[in-house]
Motif scaffolding. Sequence first.
Motif, PDB file in Angstrom:
ATOM      1  N   ASP A  77       6.478   4.355  -2.053  1.00 20.93           N
ATOM      2  CA  ASP A  77       6.542   4.820  -3.444  1.00 20.93           C
ATOM      3  C   ASP A  77       5.181   5.359  -3.905  1.00 20.93           C
ATOM      4  O   ASP A  77       5.115   6.359  -4.624  1.00 20.93           O
ATOM      5  CB  ASP A  77       6.998   3.691  -4.378  1.00 20.93           C
ATOM      6  N   VAL A  78       4.106   4.707  -3.482  1.00 20.89           N
ATOM      7  CA  VAL A  78       2.770   5.199  -3.816  1.00 20.89           C
ATOM      8  C   VAL A  78       2.538   6.559  -3.171  1.00 20.89           C
ATOM      9  O   VAL A  78       2.002   7.481  -3.786  1.00 20.89           O
ATOM     10  CB  VAL A  78       1.682   4.203  -3.365  1.00 20.89           C
ATOM     11  N   LEU A  79       2.948   6.689  -1.919  1.00 19.26           N
ATOM     12  CA  LEU A  79       2.813   7.967  -1.221  1.00 19.26           C
ATOM     13  C   LEU A  79       3.585   9.064  -1.949  1.00 19.26           C
ATOM     14  O   LEU A  79       3.072  10.165  -2.161  1.00 19.26           O
ATOM     15  CB  LEU A  79       3.327   7.838   0.219  1.00 19.26           C
ATOM     16  N   CYS A  80       4.802   8.756  -2.335  1.00 20.48           N
ATOM     17  CA  CYS A  80       5.640   9.754  -3.011  1.00 20.48           C
ATOM     18  C   CYS A  80       5.067  10.144  -4.369  1.00 20.48           C
ATOM     19  O   CYS A  80       5.085  11.323  -4.745  1.00 20.48           O
ATOM     20  CB  CYS A  80       7.066   9.229  -3.161  1.00 20.48           C
ATOM     21  N   ALA A  92      -2.354  -5.914  -2.550  1.00 19.60           N
ATOM     22  CA  ALA A  92      -3.754  -5.738  -2.948  1.00 19.60           C
ATOM     23  C   ALA A  92      -4.086  -4.264  -3.155  1.00 19.60           C
ATOM     24  O   ALA A  92      -4.829  -3.910  -4.077  1.00 19.60           O
ATOM     25  CB  ALA A  92      -4.671  -6.334  -1.885  1.00 19.60           C
ATOM     26  N   PHE A  93      -3.520  -3.420  -2.308  1.00 21.81           N
ATOM     27  CA  PHE A  93      -3.764  -1.985  -2.469  1.00 21.81           C
ATOM     28  C   PHE A  93      -3.144  -1.475  -3.773  1.00 21.81           C
ATOM     29  O   PHE A  93      -3.787  -0.744  -4.538  1.00 21.81           O
ATOM     30  CB  PHE A  93      -3.196  -1.196  -1.287  1.00 21.81           C
ATOM     31  N   LYS A  94      -1.913  -1.869  -4.038  1.00 20.40           N
ATOM     32  CA  LYS A  94      -1.247  -1.419  -5.261  1.00 20.40           C
ATOM     33  C   LYS A  94      -1.973  -1.912  -6.510  1.00 20.40           C
ATOM     34  O   LYS A  94      -1.971  -1.237  -7.545  1.00 20.40           O
ATOM     35  CB  LYS A  94       0.204  -1.903  -5.274  1.00 20.40           C
ATOM     36  N   ALA A  95      -2.610  -3.077  -6.422  1.00 22.32           N
ATOM     37  CA  ALA A  95      -3.342  -3.633  -7.558  1.00 22.32           C
ATOM     38  C   ALA A  95      -4.540  -2.771  -7.939  1.00 22.32           C
ATOM     39  O   ALA A  95      -5.050  -2.861  -9.062  1.00 22.32           O
ATOM     40  CB  ALA A  95      -3.786  -5.054  -7.255  1.00 22.32           C
TER      41      ALA A  95
END
Length: 301
Positions: free
Chosen positions: A132-135, A83-86
Amino acid sequence: MDILQGRDFTGKVVVVTGANSGTGFETAKSFALHGAHVILACRNMARASEAVSRILEEWHKAKVEAMTLDLTLLRSVQRFAEAFKAKNVPLHVLVCNAAAFGIPWSLTKDGLETTFQVNHLGHFYLVQLLQDVLCHSAPARVVVVSSESHRFTDINDTSGNLDFGCLSPSQNDYWAMLAYNRSKLCNILFSNELHRRLSPRGVTSNAVHPGNMMYSSIHRSWWVWTLLFTLARPFTKSMQQGAATTVYCAAAPEMEGLGGMYFNNCCRCLPSAQAQSEETARALWELSTQLVQDRLGSVSG
C-alpha cells in the motif's frame, strides 16, 4: 556509478534488504550518494551500522539509516514494516537483495527451510506489508535480486504442480546449492506475478542477475564455497559492477512503467521456461500467502 550520473534522488526513499555488504551495500551507497533517503534493512545491526558509517564517510550529508529486518522470522518482517510505516514516509524503490547461500539445512522458527524463507518467503511477506505504501508512492519500483542459477532446477512435481517438498525440503532431501537455485527461481516467479498484480496501481517489478560468483559475504557459510569464490575472484565483476543491473532497473528513466522482466548486465534476457510460467507464478503466490496465513493469520499489516 554511471547509471546515476547527474541524477538527483532528493526526496526519494529507497529500502535495500541485506545492504550491509556486497552488491546490496553498493546499491544502497549509490542511491545515498545521489540524495535519496536510504534504509539498510539488515539482520545484523552492528554490521549495518558500520555500513552506514562507511557511506557517511564518503558524504557526511547522506541521508542513510539502518533498521532491523530478520527474514528468518516473519514476526521480524512484520515489525520492520510497522516501524517503517511509523515514519510516515513514501517508498519509491524496494530492493529485495538479501540472500542465504550454501548454508547447512535448518528450519526457521516459522518451521520452514531457511534458504527458502530468507530468499523468497520473507521478501514476499515484506512486499505484502508494504504494497500500500508503494502504491501510494507511485510510480514506484521493486527489484528482486535473482540469479542465473534459477535455470538449473525445477519446483514442479511430475504432474506439473508446484511441489512444496522441493521448496522447503526435509533434511534428507536437502542439497544447499539446489535449495538456492530453487529460491532464485521463486524470485523471478514472484517478481513477475507482483508486476501483474501491482502495475495497474503504478508499481513495477523486475528481477535481476547481479553476476556470477562475485566475492561477497554470501559464501561465508562453508570454507569450500569461500575457496571457490576466491579462485574465481579475478574473473568476476566487482561489487559495484554487480550492483549496476539492480540500480539500472531501480532508477533508469527508460524503465519507467516497465516490469515483469528479467535482466542481466543491464540488458533484458529471457529466463527459463518455468520462470516464465504464469500458472506456476500464481500457484507460488497462493502457496506463499497460505504459508504466511498459517503462521501469522494474515498477510497484511
